[in-house]
Design a protein around this motif. Structure first.
Motif, mmCIF file in Angstrom:
data_model
loop_
_atom_site.group_PDB
_atom_site.id
_atom_site.type_symbol
_atom_site.label_atom_id
_atom_site.label_comp_id
_atom_site.label_asym_id
_atom_site.label_seq_id
_atom_site.Cartn_x
_atom_site.Cartn_y
_atom_site.Cartn_z
ATOM 1 N N ASP A 121 -2.229 -3.383 -1.874
ATOM 2 C CA ASP A 121 -1.004 -3.503 -2.659
ATOM 3 C C ASP A 121 -0.310 -2.142 -2.758
ATOM 4 N N TYR B 29 1.747 -1.070 -4.712
ATOM 5 C CA TYR B 29 1.938 -0.622 -6.092
ATOM 6 C C TYR B 29 0.642 -0.642 -6.886
ATOM 7 N N ASN B 30 -0.462 -0.665 -6.167
ATOM 8 C CA ASN B 30 -1.762 -0.620 -6.836
ATOM 9 C C ASN B 30 -2.783 0.011 -5.899
ATOM 10 N N HIS C 160 12.198 -7.687 -0.603
ATOM 11 C CA HIS C 160 11.250 -7.778 -1.715
ATOM 12 C C HIS C 160 9.851 -7.593 -1.142
ATOM 13 N N VAL C 161 9.008 -6.822 -1.827
ATOM 14 C CA VAL C 161 7.681 -6.538 -1.305
ATOM 15 C C VAL C 161 6.871 -7.813 -1.101
ATOM 16 N N ARG D 25 -0.584 -9.365 -0.403
ATOM 17 C CA ARG D 25 -0.844 -8.135 -1.154
ATOM 18 C C ARG D 25 -2.116 -8.326 -1.963
ATOM 19 N N TRP E 290 8.074 -1.340 -8.281
ATOM 20 C CA TRP E 290 8.036 -2.742 -7.878
ATOM 21 C C TRP E 290 9.360 -3.403 -8.232
ATOM 22 N N PRO E 291 9.940 -4.258 -7.364
ATOM 23 C CA PRO E 291 9.362 -4.852 -6.153
ATOM 24 C C PRO E 291 9.963 -4.316 -4.861
ATOM 25 N N THR F 171 8.238 -1.833 1.233
ATOM 26 C CA THR F 171 7.688 -0.549 1.698
ATOM 27 C C THR F 171 7.167 -0.597 3.135
#
Length: 588
Positions: free
Chosen positions: A100, A102-103, A143-144, A150, A328-329, A332
């Motif tokens: 992910d 964003y994580n 949008h991711v 993910r 987010w979102p 990337t």
């Protein structure tokens, strides 16, 4: 250069060196296992992976020379894994998986596996393996969520036993499920190889000595980095770069960098860079930080052990809400391949003002990553393949740039044509050096490549990111830009249509592509750029220019117009005319 450490050393020099080299060897063995055991060509042939070991404090201790853009980002992955699964909950051969952005991740195809290594129930360190999987679903999106599966930090193996339900979910989300399980097992094998080597060291030297070796190798690199920074004149050095389009707008997306050198520290500040982009080029903090570290490594004592000791001397300012630190979102997908290379280019351009006699001109500054599908006419089965057509590196203060070499972001390789034609219903019709693609200079850049891939049956370009399609890579110290990159569709009857970059009539097409369809017999043609030039082209040795023309690296026309070198019909140097051309140029 040997630098005396300013910290107190406990280990004798021989033990220190044995442990230092063992940390690197551990990662080399990880990579050997992964490469030999993996199922995906992008791993075993293209070497798009990285392996590393970390201290109990999650500091990078050792790595292999695989993808630099992975390495400094991987400790963010390890930290994210520990936030989800605290150390007191982890057991022997537990493995956490994540991708992910964003994580703990960067872009979705790069999947990281983290395993703690225990010795007699005490934490010895962490083994971390990151590999680019051929496909995790998705593609180009705003949008991711549209970029594929993910995975937040999840337990993939518990006490060495696989989580089969999670593996089934991953396989079900991929266009290439036949690769997934084998690649997971290969990464698991790499982690176990690290465990074996670290335990072997602890058996021989004791856990306290191994931990002390980790601390001392970090301090040693920090000391060497301090000494290297002191050699850069104090000051503030600024530069910038850009990507021509995010695929949804014709507006360039720009970054600005300010390097502040003071004593033995460097501050890297991206204030003033553009806001979050609609298209898939946004770079999570981990990816941007990693790009900064490997970009500076070239000039901060590259012989120092590659570990987190270097990071301690670098202060980062990456404003949240910019495309270099999105939230987010934001998508990337192109962050590792397109954005990180522009960070490198901007940092090198800034350093050229501080170290003009040492700096290297920017490279092709892109991985030129593309993913395509191809239908087998015999079985109607759809295959997914990927490639990384490389470009040239920039000229140096001592020599010309390297030809057709992956950007510094990765030590990856192109997909071998023989392997590609065995595995997929495609045909590689060309992979040749591209004349006049290098930036001119006293030391010219390396040249790019012209690649042509023919689809035997139907095909589709699922995703392709590129850049440098307007003016190529910049030169330094008076060196010239390289030629722009371009992507074309070649019809079955040999006609060409520009689909990315500048067409012959001057029309520019956005270089972020997706959903481009090919009919049987049609080809995808990629013309990559070279590296920027170093120094004034008129100062280049005329005989070197003549040799470049003979080798078809430079055309006779460019030799005369840019280098002031006139050649006879037989490509011999016309000395008197060359001297006149150069004098006329100097007078202008």
């Amino acid at each position: 250069m040997t630098v005396k450490s300013t910290v107190e050393r406990v280990l004798d020099p021989i033990t220190f060196e044995v442990l230092r080299r063992s940390f690197v060897y551990t990662c080399e063995r990880m990579s050997l296992v992964l490469k030999k055991a993996s199922f995906s060509p992008i791993i075993y042939d293209m070497v798009d992976f990285s392996n590393a070991i970390f201290s109990p404090d999650v500091e990078l201790i050792g790595q292999t020379a695989n993808c630099p853009v992975h390495i400094a980002a991987m400790h963010f992955s390890a930290q994210a894994a520990l936030e989800k699964f605290p150390l007191d909950e982890l057991e022997e051969e537990d493995v956490v998986v994540l991708n992910d952005p964003y994580n703990g991740g960067t872009h979705t195809p790069d999947v990281t596996m983290v395993m703690p290594v225990f010795y007699q129930e005490e934490l010895l360190g962490f083994a971390v393996s990151r590999a680019h999987w051929t496909d995790v679903g998705g593609g180009m999106d705003t949008h991711v969520a549209g970029e594929g599966l993910r995975l937040p930090p999840l337990m993939l193996y518990r006490k060495g036993e696989p989580n089969k339900d999670l593996i089934d979910i991953i396989k079900n989300s991929s266009r290439t499920p036949h690769y997934v399980e084998g690649d997971i097992q290969a990464q698991m094998g790499a982690l176990r190889a690290a465990k074996d080597e670290l335990i072997r060291l602890a058996d021989k030297y004791g856990i306290d000595t191994v931990r002390q070796g980790m601390r001392e190798v970090l301090d040693y690199t920090q000391t060497m980095t301090k000494e290297a920074i002191k050699k850069i004149p104090d000051g503030v050095y600024e530069a910038g770069d850009y990507i021509e389009s995010d695929g949804y707008s014709d507006k360039p997306i720009r970054l600005k960098v300010r390097l502040t050198v003071k004593g033995d520290r460097i501050g890297v500040d991206f204030t003033g860079s553009d806001p979050i982009s609609m298209g898939p080029i946004n770079s999570p903090y981990a990816n941007t930080a990693s790009a900064v570290y490997y970009s500076l490594k070239f000039f901060l004592n590259p012989d120092a052990p590659a570990n987190a000791g270097m990071y301690r001397q670098i202060d980062l300012t990456i404003p949240e809400g910019t495309w270099l630190n999105p939230v987010w979102p934001a998508p990337t997908l192109g962050c590792t391949t397109a954005t990180s290379s522009k960070i490198t280019s901007s940092i090198w351009q800034a350093l050229s003002k501080a170290l003009p006699e040492l700096i290297v001109a920017p490279t092709c500054s892109d991985a030129n990553w593309f993913v395509a599908s191809a239908t087998d006419p015999k079985t109607n089965e759809t295959h997914v393949f990927t490639d990384l057509p490389a470009g040239g590196w920039g000229g140096t203060p001592y020599s010309d740039g390297m030809h057709v070499t992956m950007d510094p972001l990765g030590n990856c390789q192109n997909l071998p044509a023989e392997i590609a034609e065995i595995l997929y219903p495609i045909r590689y019709n060309a992979y040749e050096m591209r004349t006049d693609s290098a930036g001119a200079g006293r030391y010219r850049g390396g040249v790019g490549v012209r690649m042509e891939v023919e689809f035997i049956d139907r095909g589709e370009l699922i995703w392709m990111e590129s850049s440098r399609t307007l003016e190529g890579s910049p030169g330094v110290n008076g060196g010239k830009h390289s030629a722009p990159q371009r992507q074309l569709l070649k019809t079955a009857d040999g006609q060409f249509k520009t689909i990315g970059g500048l067409a012959d009539d001057g029309t520019w097409y956005p270089q972020m592509l997706g959903g481009v369809h090919f009919q049987p017999g049609e080809s995808f043609v990629f013309q990559s750029t070279g590296g920027g030039g170093w120094g004034n082209p008129m100062e280049r040795d005329p005989e070197a220019v003549a040799e470049d023309v003979r080798n078809e690296l430079v055309s006779k026309k460019q030799a005369e117009e840019i280098y002031g070198v006139v050649l006879t019909e037989s490509l011999e140097l016309e000395v008197e005319l060359t001297q006149e051309k150069r004098k006329a140029s100097a007078a202008r």
